[in-house]
Design a protein around this motif. Structure first.
Motif, PDB file in Angstrom:
ATOM      1  N   GLY A 210      19.873 -62.888  -5.358  1.00 43.14           N
ATOM      2  CA  GLY A 210      18.833 -62.210  -6.213  1.00 43.14           C
ATOM      3  C   GLY A 210      17.548 -62.735  -6.011  1.00 43.14           C
ATOM      4  N   ARG A 211      17.184 -63.431  -5.035  1.00 44.81           N
ATOM      5  CA  ARG A 211      15.787 -63.998  -5.060  1.00 44.81           C
ATOM      6  C   ARG A 211      15.391 -63.696  -3.494  1.00 44.81           C
ATOM      7  NH1 ARG A 211      13.369 -66.265  -9.547  1.00 44.81           N
ATOM      8  NH2 ARG A 211      15.065 -67.215 -10.576  1.00 44.81           N
ATOM      9  N   PRO A 262      23.947 -64.134   1.078  1.00 44.33           N
ATOM     10  CA  PRO A 262      23.412 -64.461  -0.282  1.00 44.33           C
ATOM     11  C   PRO A 262      24.524 -65.198  -0.780  1.00 44.33           C
ATOM     12  CG  PRO A 262      23.185 -62.095   0.061  1.00 44.33           C
ATOM     13  CD  PRO A 262      23.917 -62.591   1.132  1.00 44.33           C
ATOM     14  N   VAL A 263      24.105 -66.459  -1.845  1.00 47.41           N
ATOM     15  CA  VAL A 263      25.210 -67.352  -2.395  1.00 47.41           C
ATOM     16  C   VAL A 263      24.320 -67.635  -3.708  1.00 47.41           C
ATOM     17  CG1 VAL A 263      26.136 -68.051  -0.317  1.00 47.41           C
ATOM     18  CG2 VAL A 263      24.177 -69.217  -1.359  1.00 47.41           C
ATOM     19  N   LEU A 264      25.076 -68.035  -4.803  1.00 46.93           N
ATOM     20  CA  LEU A 264      24.404 -68.529  -5.969  1.00 46.93           C
ATOM     21  C   LEU A 264      23.747 -69.666  -5.623  1.00 46.93           C
ATOM     22  CD1 LEU A 264      27.541 -68.042  -8.521  1.00 46.93           C
ATOM     23  CD2 LEU A 264      25.427 -66.285  -8.234  1.00 46.93           C
ATOM     24  N   GLU A 265      22.688 -70.094  -6.454  1.00 51.12           N
ATOM     25  CA  GLU A 265      21.921 -71.410  -6.118  1.00 51.12           C
ATOM     26  C   GLU A 265      22.701 -72.504  -5.956  1.00 51.12           C
ATOM     27  OE1 GLU A 265      18.035 -73.852  -8.085  1.00 51.12           O
ATOM     28  OE2 GLU A 265      18.474 -71.733  -8.762  1.00 51.12           O
ATOM     29  N   PHE A 287      12.800 -71.718  -1.274  1.00 49.00           N
ATOM     30  CA  PHE A 287      13.538 -70.117  -1.264  1.00 49.00           C
ATOM     31  C   PHE A 287      13.942 -69.790  -2.481  1.00 49.00           C
ATOM     32  CE2 PHE A 287      14.974 -72.689   2.809  1.00 49.00           C
ATOM     33  CZ  PHE A 287      13.986 -72.271   3.379  1.00 49.00           C
ATOM     34  N   VAL A 288      13.796 -70.271  -3.577  1.00 49.79           N
ATOM     35  CA  VAL A 288      14.190 -69.571  -4.830  1.00 49.79           C
ATOM     36  C   VAL A 288      12.743 -68.921  -5.307  1.00 49.79           C
ATOM     37  CG1 VAL A 288      14.778 -69.824  -7.363  1.00 49.79           C
ATOM     38  CG2 VAL A 288      15.765 -70.955  -5.671  1.00 49.79           C
ATOM     39  N   HIS A 289      11.653 -69.457  -5.454  1.00 50.20           N
ATOM     40  CA  HIS A 289      10.363 -69.115  -5.913  1.00 50.20           C
ATOM     41  C   HIS A 289       9.402 -68.677  -5.250  1.00 50.20           C
ATOM     42  CE1 HIS A 289      12.177 -70.502  -9.877  1.00 50.20           C
ATOM     43  NE2 HIS A 289      12.397 -71.820  -9.286  1.00 50.20           N
ATOM     44  N   GLY A 290       9.198 -69.155  -3.747  1.00 45.32           N
ATOM     45  CA  GLY A 290       8.169 -68.955  -2.863  1.00 45.32           C
ATOM     46  C   GLY A 290       6.973 -69.605  -3.431  1.00 45.32           C
TER      47      GLY A 290
END
Length: 356
Positions: A210-211, A262-265, A287-290
């Protein structure tokens, strides 16, 4: 000060950035002597780089946490210091505690020595855009005046914030010294070997479900150009250094010819503890927020525009195409890392369903 310094001290000379900067400075006719210091002696290819640069480079084995660096500066009549001895990851002997001591205590002792160096007129310090952190509260673009919205989780980001704090204090004590802080975006290039480049070398690249964060990169050759100009020209201040434009993580993976997984955080977070095979906490948050920074100040002051993020990344990809097939042991380690991540993801999901 308008004249180029004649004697320059470079810290971290046994590492890629320090060795190559020392060699480039030695090739500049305006500079008479380069003094390289590090806690370890340069070896292998880096030793050859320094040897090939000629007799203008003097290398000293000095731990920045000791008084030896001050003696070297005074004896050599150093006029400029380029501080590059900042470790970016914990995949070294001693782990996080050793990394913090080298970065924070080493920088603090170096600046104390700089304060006492009578001929010093210029200080250049390597920092990072990681100083801004990475969170859901971030602005679309960071300028040099933007404060972090949250304290970064990663050790490297915390270290560079501490180092920049020491530099601010040094500026107050030595206003006669032109201090330059360079906040570099992550390096990329054919010769760069970091956790980030190894991440994109994976045949299957784990990403956070989702990111799709926006990323910026900096070609290492452009970093050298900025460093040389910082040493040879009067350019005090704090500057973001990055390639213009952005790539989303998914775009970067596709350009690298890889496949995302894609994996969960929590699954990607599991890779943060796998040494050279994993990612750091700083990179995990990236890699989550940029993160995107503005480089207008750099371009105006330096008269130099780094190649774009896309250009820098594409050159990195082209350099890797000759070695598409990874060794079997590397493939097995990647597969095992992914399996471990999947197991942690399933465990985290089960815990959420149980309400734990």
């Amino acid at each position: 000060m308008t004249a180029s310094p004649s004697v320059v001290l470079v810290t971290g000379v046994s590492r890629y950035l320090g060795a190559h900067l020392a060699a480039r400075l030695a090739a500049d006719p305006r500079i008479e002597r380069v003094v390289g210091v590090d806690a370890t002696v340069p070896a292998g290819d880096l030793a050859e780089v320094l040897t090939a640069a000629g007799s203008k480079i003097d290398v000293h084995q000095i731990d920045l946490r000791t008084p030896g660096v001050l003696r070297a500066m005074v004896d050599a009549r150093v006029e400029a210091v380029a501080h590059l001895a900042v470790a970016t990851a914990t995949d070294q002997h001693g782990g996080r505690s050793a990394m913090k001591e080298l970065n924070v205590i080493g920088s603090m002792q170096l600046l104390a020595a700089c304060q006492q160096a009578p001929r010093l007129r210029k200080l250049i310090v390597r920092s990072s855009t990681a100083a801004y952190g990475a969170s859901f509260r971030d602005p679309a673009i960071f300028t040099e005046d933007t404060e972090p919205r949250e304290v970064p989780r990663g050790g490297f980001a915390k270290d560079v914030l501490d180092i920049e704090g020491y530099v601010r204090g040094f500026r107050r004590r030595r206003p006669d010294v032109a201090a330059t802080v360079l906040r570099f975006a992550p390096f990329i290039g054919s010769a760069v070997d970091t956790r980030l480049t190894r991440y994109f070398d994976r045949p299957v690249v784990p990403t956070v479900l989702g990111r799709d964060p926006r990323l910026q990169f900096l070609h290492v050759d452009d970093a050298f150009e900025v460093l040389v100009r910082s040493v040879t020209q009067p350019l005090p201040g704090t500057f973001n250094v990055a390639g213009a434009g952005t790539l989303t993580l998914s775009q970067a993976v596709r350009r690298a010819g890889r496949v995302t997984m894609p994996v969960l955080e929590p699954g990607l977070n599991a890779l943060a503890g796998l040494g050279r095979a994993g990612v750091s906490l700083d990179q995990l948050d990236l890699f989550v927020h940029g993160r995107v920074v503005d480089t207008t100040k750099l371009i105006r002051a330096f008269g130099f525009t780094p190649r774009t993020t896309a250009e820098a990344f594409d050159e990195f990809v082209r350099s890797r195409r000759a070695n598409e097939l990874l060794p079997a042991d590397t493939m097995r380690s990647v597969e095992q890392a992914l399996l471990d991540g999947f197991r942690r993801t399933r465990a985290a999901r089960a815990a959420l369903e149980r309400g734990e």
